[in-house]
Write a protein that holds these residues in place. Structure first.
Motif, PDB file in Angstrom:
ATOM      1  N   GLY A 179       0.537  -1.021   0.086  1.00  0.00           N
ATOM      2  CA  GLY A 179       0.253  -0.610   0.153  1.00  0.00           C
ATOM      3  C   GLY A 179       0.227   1.200   0.567  1.00  0.00           C
ATOM      4  N   ALA A 180       1.410   1.493  -1.177  1.00  0.00           N
ATOM      5  CA  ALA A 180       2.306   2.225  -0.841  1.00  0.00           C
ATOM      6  C   ALA A 180       1.787   3.365  -1.662  1.00  0.00           C
ATOM      7  CB  ALA A 180       3.858   1.986  -1.588  1.00  0.00           C
ATOM      8  N   SER A 181       1.975   4.677  -1.262  1.00  0.00           N
ATOM      9  CA  SER A 181       1.404   5.791  -1.676  1.00  0.00           C
ATOM     10  C   SER A 181       1.426   5.788  -3.391  1.00  0.00           C
ATOM     11  CB  SER A 181       1.060   7.288  -0.813  1.00  0.00           C
ATOM     12  OG  SER A 181       1.019   6.983   0.446  1.00  0.00           O
ATOM     13  N   THR A 182       0.515   6.415  -4.416  1.00  0.00           N
ATOM     14  CA  THR A 182       1.195   6.585  -5.501  1.00  0.00           C
ATOM     15  C   THR A 182       1.439   8.148  -5.719  1.00  0.00           C
ATOM     16  OG1 THR A 182      -1.371   6.702  -6.767  1.00  0.00           O
ATOM     17  CG2 THR A 182       0.114   4.760  -6.828  1.00  0.00           C
ATOM     18  N   TYR A 183       0.419   9.132  -4.644  1.00  0.00           N
ATOM     19  CA  TYR A 183       0.031  10.688  -4.842  1.00  0.00           C
ATOM     20  C   TYR A 183       0.767  11.120  -2.915  1.00  0.00           C
ATOM     21  CZ  TYR A 183      -1.199  15.233  -5.971  1.00  0.00           C
ATOM     22  OH  TYR A 183      -0.859  16.737  -5.896  1.00  0.00           O
ATOM     23  N   ILE A 184       1.291  11.776  -2.816  1.00  0.00           N
ATOM     24  CA  ILE A 184       2.069  12.074  -1.716  1.00  0.00           C
ATOM     25  C   ILE A 184       2.452  13.374  -1.390  1.00  0.00           C
ATOM     26  CG2 ILE A 184       4.009  10.396  -1.118  1.00  0.00           C
ATOM     27  CD1 ILE A 184       2.993  10.432   1.427  1.00  0.00           C
ATOM     28  N   THR A 185       2.196  14.618  -1.075  1.00  0.00           N
ATOM     29  CA  THR A 185       2.652  16.038  -1.283  1.00  0.00           C
ATOM     30  C   THR A 185       3.557  15.989  -0.185  1.00  0.00           C
ATOM     31  OG1 THR A 185       0.360  16.808  -0.316  1.00  0.00           O
ATOM     32  CG2 THR A 185       0.661  16.315  -3.096  1.00  0.00           C
ATOM     33  N   PHE A 186       3.539  15.353   0.855  1.00  0.00           N
ATOM     34  CA  PHE A 186       4.533  15.579   2.204  1.00  0.00           C
ATOM     35  C   PHE A 186       5.013  14.623   2.560  1.00  0.00           C
ATOM     36  CE2 PHE A 186       0.233  12.941   3.325  1.00  0.00           C
ATOM     37  CZ  PHE A 186       0.768  11.913   4.279  1.00  0.00           C
ATOM     38  N   ASP A 187       6.351  15.794   3.318  1.00  0.00           N
ATOM     39  CA  ASP A 187       7.566  14.812   3.421  1.00  0.00           C
ATOM     40  C   ASP A 187       7.982  13.771   4.999  1.00  0.00           C
ATOM     41  OD1 ASP A 187       9.011  16.113   0.786  1.00  0.00           O
ATOM     42  OD2 ASP A 187       9.647  18.034   2.871  1.00  0.00           O
ATOM     43  N   PRO A 188       8.274  12.555   3.991  1.00  0.00           N
ATOM     44  CA  PRO A 188       7.528  11.541   5.847  1.00  0.00           C
ATOM     45  C   PRO A 188       9.016  12.434   6.687  1.00  0.00           C
ATOM     46  CG  PRO A 188       9.328  10.588   4.357  1.00  0.00           C
ATOM     47  CD  PRO A 188       8.667  12.072   3.310  1.00  0.00           C
ATOM     48  N   ASP A 189       8.064  12.021   7.722  1.00  0.00           N
ATOM     49  CA  ASP A 189       8.888  12.050   9.340  1.00  0.00           C
ATOM     50  C   ASP A 189       9.231  11.636   9.982  1.00  0.00           C
ATOM     51  OD1 ASP A 189       6.567  12.145  10.582  1.00  0.00           O
ATOM     52  OD2 ASP A 189       6.319  14.176  10.596  1.00  0.00           O
ATOM     53  N   GLY A 190       8.615  10.174   9.753  1.00  0.00           N
ATOM     54  CA  GLY A 190      10.145   9.401  10.396  1.00  0.00           C
ATOM     55  C   GLY A 190       9.273   8.203  10.247  1.00  0.00           C
ATOM     56  N   PRO A 191       9.819   7.023  10.995  1.00  0.00           N
ATOM     57  CA  PRO A 191       9.124   5.078  10.482  1.00  0.00           C
ATOM     58  C   PRO A 191       7.528   5.430  10.084  1.00  0.00           C
ATOM     59  CG  PRO A 191      10.214   5.428  12.479  1.00  0.00           C
ATOM     60  CD  PRO A 191      10.209   6.546  12.464  1.00  0.00           C
ATOM     61  N   PHE A 192       6.817   5.633  10.707  1.00  0.00           N
ATOM     62  CA  PHE A 192       5.834   5.785  11.160  1.00  0.00           C
ATOM     63  C   PHE A 192       4.300   6.744  10.186  1.00  0.00           C
ATOM     64  CE2 PHE A 192       7.009   4.959  15.454  1.00  0.00           C
ATOM     65  CZ  PHE A 192       7.059   3.573  15.321  1.00  0.00           C
TER      66      PHE A 192
END
Length: 425
Positions: A357-370
């Protein structure tokens, strides 16, 4: 020996082995030349295939582009200065005059204009007021070798368009987040997602893989249980990656959702992520590359001469002291070589990440492992499936970025491997 005997020996018949060896020797030489030619041809085919692939990617990553604007940038210039040279206050005034009050207030709430730089405001003006659109793109080879035909086609079919030579991979492309508009889409979020994922994958898979290799090679006895374990490890190395994705979906996304979503620690966003986080992806990829690390680790440990172990035991060292001080330092270069191959496979995987279920459209940066995430291969997969030609151009640019990222990580691993080799030599 007298002369008569010497003459007799010189005129004597050749030894039977000499007569039988000559034709075999010639046949072996002919076979050697044939195999050498085959190996050389295979190498040339591989090099030509690689060059073709690189040229195909470069061909789509730059070239002439016909842009059409809703508002001509020249019409927005002031004081004789082009749009990009206007001050931040002048750009804010243009933005306020040409978009609705609600749209302006939304931008102000997202990030106050007082905190935005002149370049950020210029990008907003270009995106919201100028509103460029790609009318036509041409490949690099067409732009270089069919220059006149390109401009003639643009003048006939797109008379209002502005023709510009565009490098689709640039600093803005690397720094911008995802967007539904190819002109303003970037790969910053995908790069950060890939780095988070591969870092956790290495931290999990490398210690487990090396530890398993040490046990199987140095401690495990040759009994039926250990033979079954070894056979299964060898078989798991050839399992298709999508099977690992299904396994990760069942275990990490669903069964261990409180852990992988961060709910058990009171962090993350379990309602939106639902276990489909960087941690789930990293653990899935760790399972994927674990058999490769174990097998390569065993081969590296097995290559250490047994005389080194016997010498250590003879000086009174324990088994663990022998492994830690003698076996592992000599096996580290081979172990790191296997780790390079494993990480290279993990960073380019798409199928298991799609399954979990990885996102194909996402506009915010990941900020941690969760965090929810996307990766560069997922981003490339999403762009190449779009019908617009400009998305294929930014997909080619993203491929170049992925290759550079992979080469950078491999360069670090190769440096560490060579450093250990110099230390033990």
């Amino acid at each position: 020996m007298n002369r008569s005997n010497m003459a007799t020996s010189e005129n004597a018949a050749p030894h039977p082995l000499a007569t039988t060896a000559d034709p075999n020797l010639g046949r072996r030489h002919r076979l050697g030349k044939i195999w050498r030619t085959i190996f050389l041809a295979s190498t040339l085919v591989g090099i030509l295939s690689l060059i073709t692939l690189l040229l195909n990617i470069l061909n789509d990553s730059m070239g002439y582009v016909a842009y059409e604007y809703r508002v001509d940038p020249a019409a927005l210039s002031a004081n004789g200065l082009p749009l990009e040279q206007l001050s931040k206050d002048e750009l804010i005034a243009i933005l306020r005059q040409n978009i609705s009050a609600n749209a302006y207030n939304t931008l102000e709430k997202a990030k106050p204009f007082a905190e935005r730089s002149q370049a950020e405001v210029y990008d907003l003006v270009f995106e919201r007021v100028v509103e460029p659109e790609v009318a036509k793109t041409w490949t690099l080879f067409a732009s270089l070798f069919q220059h006149k035909q390109v401009f003639a086609e643009a003048a006939e079919d797109y008379p209002q368009a502005t023709i510009s030579f565009t490098f689709w991979i640039n600093t803005d492309f690397l720094a911008r987040p995802q967007s539904s508009d190819a002109l303003f889409a970037g790969i910053r979020t995908a790069i950060l997602g890939s780095l988070w994922t591969i870092a956790i994958t290495i931290l999990v898979a490398l210690p487990l893989g090396i530890g398993a290799a040490i046990y199987l090679e140095e401690y495990a006895r040759n009994n039926w249980l250990n033979r079954i374990i070894q056979t299964n490890i060898n078989n798991l190395a050839g399992v298709p990656s999508i099977i690992y994705g299904i396994l990760g979906l069942a275990i990490f996304v669903r069964a261990l959702e409180p852990l992988t979503s961060g709910a058990i620690f009171g962090v993350g966003d379990p309602l939106t992520a639902k276990g489909r986080t960087i941690l789930s992806a990293a653990l899935t990829l760790a399972l994927l590359i674990l058999p490769l690390i174990i097998i390569n680790g065993q081969e590296a440990i097995r290559s250490v001469p047994n005389s080194l172990r016997q010498a250590s035991y003879g000086l009174g060292a324990t088994r663990w002291q022998t492994i830690w001080h003698h076996v592992l330092p000599n096996a580290i270069p081979g172990i790191l070589t296997g780790a390079i191959l494993a990480v290279s496979r993990a960073i380019g995987e798409t199928a298991p990440l799609v399954v979990i279920g990885a996102s194909t459209y996402i506009t915010f940066d990941p900020d941690g492992p969760f965090s929810k995430f996307t990766t560069l291969p997922i981003q490339i997969y999403q762009w190449v499936s779009r019908p617009q030609s400009e998305f294929r151009n930014i997909a080619a640019a993203a491929i170049i970025a992925l290759m550079l990222l992979l080469l950078s990580l491999n360069a670090v691993a190769i440096y560490l491997r060579n450093r250990f080799q110099r230390r033990i030599s």
